[in-house]
Write a protein that holds these residues in place. Structure first.
Motif, mmCIF file in Angstrom:
data_model
loop_
_atom_site.group_PDB
_atom_site.id
_atom_site.type_symbol
_atom_site.label_atom_id
_atom_site.label_comp_id
_atom_site.label_asym_id
_atom_site.label_seq_id
_atom_site.Cartn_x
_atom_site.Cartn_y
_atom_site.Cartn_z
ATOM 1 N N SER A 107 29.808 -31.345 9.567
ATOM 2 C CA SER A 107 29.346 -29.926 9.646
ATOM 3 C C SER A 107 29.874 -29.467 11.258
ATOM 4 C CB SER A 107 27.959 -29.907 9.510
ATOM 5 O OG SER A 107 27.128 -30.585 10.666
ATOM 6 N N GLY A 119 28.502 -33.613 13.952
ATOM 7 C CA GLY A 119 27.486 -33.333 13.299
ATOM 8 C C GLY A 119 27.620 -33.503 11.519
ATOM 9 N N THR A 120 26.675 -33.552 11.046
ATOM 10 C CA THR A 120 26.566 -33.897 9.564
ATOM 11 C C THR A 120 25.391 -33.261 8.792
ATOM 12 O OG1 THR A 120 26.161 -35.516 7.623
ATOM 13 C CG2 THR A 120 26.140 -36.294 9.951
ATOM 14 N N LYS A 121 25.786 -32.554 7.592
ATOM 15 C CA LYS A 121 24.636 -32.180 6.868
ATOM 16 C C LYS A 121 23.654 -33.219 6.247
ATOM 17 C CE LYS A 121 22.260 -28.483 5.144
ATOM 18 N NZ LYS A 121 21.137 -29.221 5.946
ATOM 19 N N THR A 161 22.709 -36.740 7.687
ATOM 20 C CA THR A 161 23.004 -38.229 8.590
ATOM 21 C C THR A 161 22.804 -39.378 7.781
ATOM 22 O OG1 THR A 161 22.013 -36.320 10.007
ATOM 23 C CG2 THR A 161 22.525 -38.914 10.512
ATOM 24 N N CYS A 216 24.613 -33.744 17.364
ATOM 25 C CA CYS A 216 24.002 -33.511 16.446
ATOM 26 C C CYS A 216 23.485 -34.560 15.257
ATOM 27 C CB CYS A 216 24.097 -32.115 15.488
ATOM 28 S SG CYS A 216 22.799 -31.434 14.828
ATOM 29 N N GLY A 217 23.951 -34.503 13.986
ATOM 30 C CA GLY A 217 23.775 -35.785 13.156
ATOM 31 C C GLY A 217 24.456 -36.906 13.749
ATOM 32 N N GLN A 232 22.020 -38.382 16.101
ATOM 33 C CA GLN A 232 21.143 -38.971 15.176
ATOM 34 C C GLN A 232 21.433 -40.572 14.847
ATOM 35 O OE1 GLN A 232 20.568 -36.180 12.346
ATOM 36 N NE2 GLN A 232 18.901 -34.875 13.509
ATOM 37 N N PHE A 244 12.969 -36.699 10.537
ATOM 38 C CA PHE A 244 13.419 -35.479 9.891
ATOM 39 C C PHE A 244 12.139 -34.633 9.632
ATOM 40 C CE2 PHE A 244 17.139 -38.125 9.350
ATOM 41 C CZ PHE A 244 18.121 -37.289 9.817
ATOM 42 N N HIS A 299 19.362 -28.050 13.374
ATOM 43 C CA HIS A 299 19.030 -29.545 12.907
ATOM 44 C C HIS A 299 17.517 -29.476 12.282
ATOM 45 C CE1 HIS A 299 17.170 -30.417 16.735
ATOM 46 N NE2 HIS A 299 17.822 -29.398 17.171
ATOM 47 N N MET A 300 17.238 -30.388 11.303
ATOM 48 C CA MET A 300 15.934 -30.562 10.764
ATOM 49 C C MET A 300 15.312 -31.916 11.841
ATOM 50 S SD MET A 300 16.169 -28.570 8.144
ATOM 51 C CE MET A 300 15.048 -29.114 6.766
ATOM 52 N N GLY A 301 16.084 -32.885 12.342
ATOM 53 C CA GLY A 301 15.444 -33.842 12.876
ATOM 54 C C GLY A 301 15.141 -33.664 14.237
ATOM 55 N N HIS A 321 25.440 -28.193 19.416
ATOM 56 C CA HIS A 321 26.934 -27.876 19.050
ATOM 57 C C HIS A 321 27.657 -27.070 19.884
ATOM 58 C CE1 HIS A 321 26.346 -29.531 15.123
ATOM 59 N NE2 HIS A 321 25.445 -28.772 14.764
#
Ligand SMILES: NC(=O)CC[C@H](N)C(=O)O
Length: 503
Positions: free
Chosen positions: A261, A296-298, A300, A331-332, A335, A367, A401-403, A439
């Motif tokens: 992402s 980043g990744t949607k 992880t 980001c991801g 993580q 998360f 992010h959610m995490g 980001h």
């Protein structure tokens, strides 16, 4: 009443967002207050507005071309595909929920008011709106309750320019076929045909243009030559991802995660002559880069599993620990660098699932259902290794992010102190491993330049930046785009088409 024009394409990747951006820039140059609009975007590459709302990157780019700040009304619905759960559906910039494709399709009418209201708000604030469709208007299976192509053109009462891609071949058939599959009322909205990505001699094309005009009774309003213009949209990703070979210079490898992402994070690295940026999706291609970047990744956890199974994880661990190659995770990707990932609420997978991380950073990520979405600024605290030269620098970026990530041992220190008092990211005490949620971190060219220059010096090569700032660079690309399209499109005809619908 605002002027309106909608750009639709005969297929995905025909260059709709490119033509939309071009028209935004041209109208701005001609003195209009113009805004882009796309009712529904499907992309993992998103942008956070000033008020912390999430929209597709393409509309943010087009807003930049129009010289205005991106707002959520420019893209009221964003679908972010995740693996098991279909898509995360974002409505008016906020998470609505995860929906499977079928459920989204069934419930689509629920979203029509949001789309209509966003468009009306935009229309009341601007002199002109350039709308973009999605995919093709001739997807006859999706026609009911359409809110992205002809359905949207009707809501907005906008005339349409239909763009065909000649580079992929079959452009006359695709224009003819698309128009033929439409209802008469929809067909009547198509006021011009545009041939995009043309290479060669227009003279040879000319007879074909006249024949298609005769058959469809729609004028060809432009033939746009293929030219390299660097824009932050999905199409530019596909061009970038083919760059997998090691070239001369500083070798920077971005790991091409399946749910990558915000791939635009790395575009800034291409502004240095002497840097070769490439995307790696298999172990055999990794080699021995000078810098490894984990994007980043949607998802992880799913992408870490992929990294592990592909053999890339073990190779990265060895390159860092044995060969002292630096790695930066965003980001991801940040993580993943940690020791553990925990998903108590089932944000990424099964509720309660946990997973071992790469173990390069003494940190763990939990998360949570709440999404952090904000534009951010801060000061670099990191001082270890390559970061000694950037300590104290101000940086800006954005978070999606959610995490949340926490320290587990003492051998790491916070990377950035944020203006709102929070700390972001960590750097390992040997300076080899750096992770951050920001980001856009590399768009801070002072930061990026300092890191790359040190790596280049180590290798004995020199680097030169092609622009002073990312803004300056992007502005030059938007002007180049407007020049190209002004030269190839009959703008008088386009203004006339807009005028007809201005009531
Ligand atoms: N943009 C990203 O890289 C998101 C990372 C991760 N999937 C999260 O939501 O926390």
């Amino acid at each position: 009443m605002a002027k309106k024009i909608m750009i639709q394409g005969t297929m995905s990747n025909s260059g709709k967002s490119f033509v939309t951006a071009a028209l935004c820039r041209i109208l701005k140059q001609d003195g209009y207050r113009v805004a882009p609009f796309k009712s529904q975007n499907m992309a993992l590459n998103s942008y956070i507005t000033k008020d912390g709302l999430e929209i597709g990157r393409a509309q943010a780019m087009q807003a930049e071309a129009a010289g205005i700040a991106p707002t959520v009304d420019m893209n009221p619905i964003l679908l972010k595909p995740t693996s098991q759960m279909g898509s995360q559906v974002i409505v008016n910039g906020e998470v609505f929920g995860n929906l499977r494709a079928m459920d989204y399709y069934r419930r689509k009418t629920e979203f029509i008011p949001a789309v209509r209201e966003a468009f009306e708000r935009l229309e009341s604030q601007f002199d002109a709106i350039v709308l973009e469709g999605a995919g093709s208007p001739a997807e006859i299976n999706l026609r009911d309750n359409d809110i992205v192509n002809m359905g949207m053109a009707k809501i907005a009462n906008a005339p349409v320019l239909l763009v065909g891609d000649i580079d992929r071949g079959g452009v006359f058939a695709s224009l003819y076929g698309t128009v033929s599959l439409l209802e008469p009322e929809e067909r009547a909205r198509i006021k011009g045909l545009v041939i995009n990505k043309f290479r060669g001699d227009v003279k040879i094309l000319e007879p074909g243009l006249r024949m298609i005009e005769e058959r469809l009774h729609i004028p060809v309003v432009g033939v746009i030559p293929m030219e390299q213009i660097d824009l932050d949209d999905e199409d530019s990703l596909s061009d970038r991802l083919v760059r997998t070979e090691v070239q001369e210079g500083l070798d920077v490898a971005v790991i091409h995660l399946p749910h990558i992402s915000n791939f635009t994070d790395f575009n800034a690295l291409e502004h240095y002559d002497g840097v070769s940026l490439r995307y790696v999706d298999r172990a055999a291609h990794l080699g021995r880069p000078d810098l490894i970047l984990l994007p980043g990744t949607k998802n992880t956890m799913a992408d870490l599993k992929w990294l592990r199974e592909s053999g890339l994880e073990a190779m990265i661990q060895r390159l860092v620990e044995e060969q002292k190659i630096p790695v930066i995770g965003i980001c991801g990707g940040y993580q993943m660098l940690g020791e553990r990932l925990l998903d108590p609420e089932g944000v990424e997978g099964e509720p309660g699932s946990t997973m071992r991380g790469m173990g390069l950073l003494a940190a763990e990520t939990v998360f949570a259902a709440e999404k952090t979405r904000t534009q951010t600024e801060g000061t670099v605290l990191a001082a270890a290794g390559y970061y000694g030269k950037v300590t104290g620098q101000s940086v800006t970026g954005y978070e999606i992010h959610m995490g949340e990530t926490f320290q587990t041992q003492k051998n790491i220190t916070p990377a950035i102190r944020l203006a709102d008092g929070r700390m972001d990211g960590f750097v390992r005490s040997d300076g080899l491993v750096f992770g951050s949620y920001l980001h856009g971190l590399f768009d801070n060219l002072e930061f990026t330049g300092a890191i790359l220059t040190q790596l280049a010096e180590k290798k004995g090569i020199s680097l030169t930046a092609t622009a002073k700032s990312m803004e300056e660079y992007k502005e030059s690309q938007y002007d180049k785009l407007a020049d190209l399209v002004r030269r190839s499109l009959d703008m008088d005809a386009v203004y006339k088409i807009m005028k007809e619908y201005e009531s």
